[in-house]
Design an enzyme around this catalytic site. Structure first.
Site, PDB file in Angstrom:
ATOM      1  N   LYS A 196       0.850  -1.182   0.000  1.00 16.13           N
ATOM      2  CA  LYS A 196       0.000   0.000   0.000  1.00 16.13           C
ATOM      3  C   LYS A 196       0.889   1.236   0.000  1.00 16.13           C
ATOM      4  O   LYS A 196       1.649   1.475   0.931  1.00 16.13           O
ATOM      5  CB  LYS A 196      -0.893  -0.014   1.241  1.00 16.13           C
ATOM      6  CG  LYS A 196      -1.797   1.193   1.338  1.00 16.13           C
ATOM      7  CD  LYS A 196      -2.780   1.061   2.481  1.00 16.13           C
ATOM      8  CE  LYS A 196      -3.642   2.294   2.599  1.00 16.13           C
ATOM      9  NZ  LYS A 196      -4.602   2.197   3.691  1.00 16.13           N
ATOM     10  N   LYS A 249      -2.107  -1.454  -4.052  1.00 16.83           N
ATOM     11  CA  LYS A 249      -2.999  -0.299  -3.987  1.00 16.83           C
ATOM     12  C   LYS A 249      -2.198   0.982  -4.033  1.00 16.83           C
ATOM     13  O   LYS A 249      -1.233   1.089  -3.284  1.00 16.83           O
ATOM     14  CB  LYS A 249      -3.745  -0.400  -2.650  1.00 16.83           C
ATOM     15  CG  LYS A 249      -4.654   0.723  -2.345  1.00 16.83           C
ATOM     16  CD  LYS A 249      -5.286   0.507  -1.007  1.00 16.83           C
ATOM     17  CE  LYS A 249      -6.037   1.779  -0.682  1.00 16.83           C
ATOM     18  NZ  LYS A 249      -6.195   1.973   0.698  1.00 16.83           N
ATOM     19  N   SER A 275     -10.132   5.510  -4.740  1.00 18.12           N
ATOM     20  CA  SER A 275     -11.073   6.617  -4.873  1.00 18.12           C
ATOM     21  C   SER A 275     -10.654   7.642  -5.924  1.00 18.12           C
ATOM     22  O   SER A 275     -11.479   8.090  -6.719  1.00 18.12           O
ATOM     23  CB  SER A 275     -11.251   7.292  -3.515  1.00 18.12           C
ATOM     24  OG  SER A 275     -10.004   7.697  -2.987  1.00 18.12           O
TER      25      SER A 275
HETATM   26  C1  PBG Z   1      -7.637   3.067   5.467  1.00 20.41           C
HETATM   27  C2  PBG Z   1      -7.818   2.979   4.007  1.00 20.41           C
HETATM   28  C3  PBG Z   1      -7.589   3.967   3.030  1.00 20.41           C
HETATM   29  C4  PBG Z   1      -8.034   3.438   1.823  1.00 20.41           C
HETATM   30  C5  PBG Z   1      -8.476   2.148   2.081  1.00 20.41           C
HETATM   31  N1  PBG Z   1      -8.308   1.883   3.431  1.00 20.41           N
HETATM   32  C6  PBG Z   1      -7.143   5.357   3.131  1.00 20.41           C
HETATM   33  C7  PBG Z   1      -5.821   5.751   3.564  1.00 20.41           C
HETATM   34  O1  PBG Z   1      -4.900   4.950   3.749  1.00 20.41           O
HETATM   35  O2  PBG Z   1      -5.690   6.936   3.785  1.00 20.41           O
HETATM   36  C8  PBG Z   1      -8.055   4.172   0.505  1.00 20.41           C
HETATM   37  C9  PBG Z   1      -9.045   3.683  -0.478  1.00 20.41           C
HETATM   38  C10 PBG Z   1      -9.360   4.608  -1.593  1.00 20.41           C
HETATM   39  O3  PBG Z   1      -8.728   5.662  -1.794  1.00 20.41           O
HETATM   40  O4  PBG Z   1     -10.301   4.280  -2.316  1.00 20.41           O
HETATM   41  N2  PBG Z   1      -6.359   3.195   5.928  1.00 20.41           N
END
Ligand code: PBG
Length: 325
Positions: A196, A249, A275
């Site tokens: 991530k 991701k 997103s």
């Molecule tokens: C929680 C989380 C996030 C996303 C999924 N789980 C946000 C982040 O790490 O700030 C992002 C998903 C998306 O942008 O669609 N930590």
């Protein structure tokens, strides 16, 4: 007369043959649909930066998930937005927290759909970080593990079929595997957000999940976007700790990473079209700049061609509609 012998176009000449030779196909069963559930609302609320995506009340989310199931979608991933946030993320592992309540209701109404829960603390923390904060403002690793593990356990006790830790603390997959096994949940898989990246593509999600950090950023726990070797390391570690899926991701800017992991792990790979990717494509579609259906099929097939077996996408319902016709 030319002397061309090899003519790739011969295999593109007939539309039936083109269809027969399709190397990668997108199926409805590849899709995982993310939904946001907010405590204390009675009507769904659209997210400004993600037109067509909503925060749902528990009653509304049950309807939404049923609709997704009726379209052929096999899995959802749940994100909770609690009413109260504090410095210990107590809403995250509350038996009657928003995700736990929604999980029970969805299970009752739509027992066959696979319920995955996002396991993270940022939505539940007053400061919006994914772990506990020490006195000097550091995001603490080891003390956060217990909270994450308890959160995962409470989701599974409520009926979740799989948990997906997205916090990026070191050792969390092992901590979650251990607590699940101790409680006779050996059969419940862990879908690890192993790879991530600290990404600006999450901007709209933080509106949707109300989880933007109130200070600093997530760069001390999420990965820097210049790294490739580190992605392999994260994936291998999570595999050793007992992960059952490896997620990458965001997706679109990281197809090379999916491709590399395809060759380094035998675990199924999941791509998360996040997103910001949704917002970009949706905005271009709304302006009439491109055809949503075509661009979605092309981008998701790209993720599969790179090596992803499953794709988390806010477009899951639209795609299911296209694939049916
Ligand atoms: C929680 C989380 C996030 C996303 C999924 N789980 C946000 C982040 O790490 O700030 C992002 C998903 C998306 O942008 O669609 N930590």
């Amino acid at each position: 007369m030319s002397n061309i012998i090899q003519r790739p176009r011969r295999l593109r000449y007939h539309s039936g043959l083109r269809d027969m030779l399709t190397e990668v196909r997108l199926n409805i069963s590849d899709l995982i649909y993310p939904v946001f559930i907010k405590e204390g609302i009675s009507q769904k609320k659209e997210i400004d930066s993600m037109p067509g995506v909503f925060q749902y009340s528990i009653d509304e989310v049950v309807k939404e998930v049923k609709e997704a199931w009726d379209l052929g979608i096999k899995a959802v991933i749940l994100f909770g937005i609690p009413k109260h946030k504090d410095e210990r993320a107590s809403g995250a592992y509350d038996q009657n927290g928003i995700v736990q309540l929604a999980t029970r209701k969805i299970k009752e109404a739509c027992p066959k759909i696979l319920i995955i829960t996002d396991v993270c603390l940022c939505e539940y923390m007053s400061h919006g970080h994914c772990g506990l904060i020490s006195e000097n403002g550091e995001i603490e690793n080891d003390s956060s593990l217990e909270i994450l593990a308890n959160t995962a356990l409470s989701h599974v006790q409520a009926g979740a079929d799989m948990v997906a830790p997205s916090d990026m603390m070191d050792g969390r997959v092992l901590a979650i595997r251990t607590i699940l096994d101790q409680n006779n949940f050996q059969h419940i898989p862990i879908m690890s957000y192993a790879v991530k990246y600290a990404s600006s593509f999450y901007g709209p999600f933080r509106d949707a999940a109300e989880s933007a950090p109130s200070f600093g950023d997530r760069k001390s726990y999420q990965m820097g976007f210049t790294s490739e070797k580190e992605a392999i390391r994260e994936a291998m570690l999570d595999e050793e700790e007992g992960a059952d899926f490896i997620m990458v991701k965001p997706a679109m800017a990281y197809l090379d990473i999916i491709r590399v992991l395809k060759d380094t792990t035998n675990l199924p790979l999941v791509a998360y079209q996040v997103s910001g990717e949704y917002s970009m494509l949706m905005a271009a579609h709304q302006k009439g700049f491109l055809s949503l259906e075509d661009i979605l099929l092309e981008s998701l097939v790209g993720m599969k061609r790179a090596g992803a077996q499953l794709i988390i996408t806010y477009f899951a319902k639209q795609i299911a509609g296209f694939l049916e016709t």
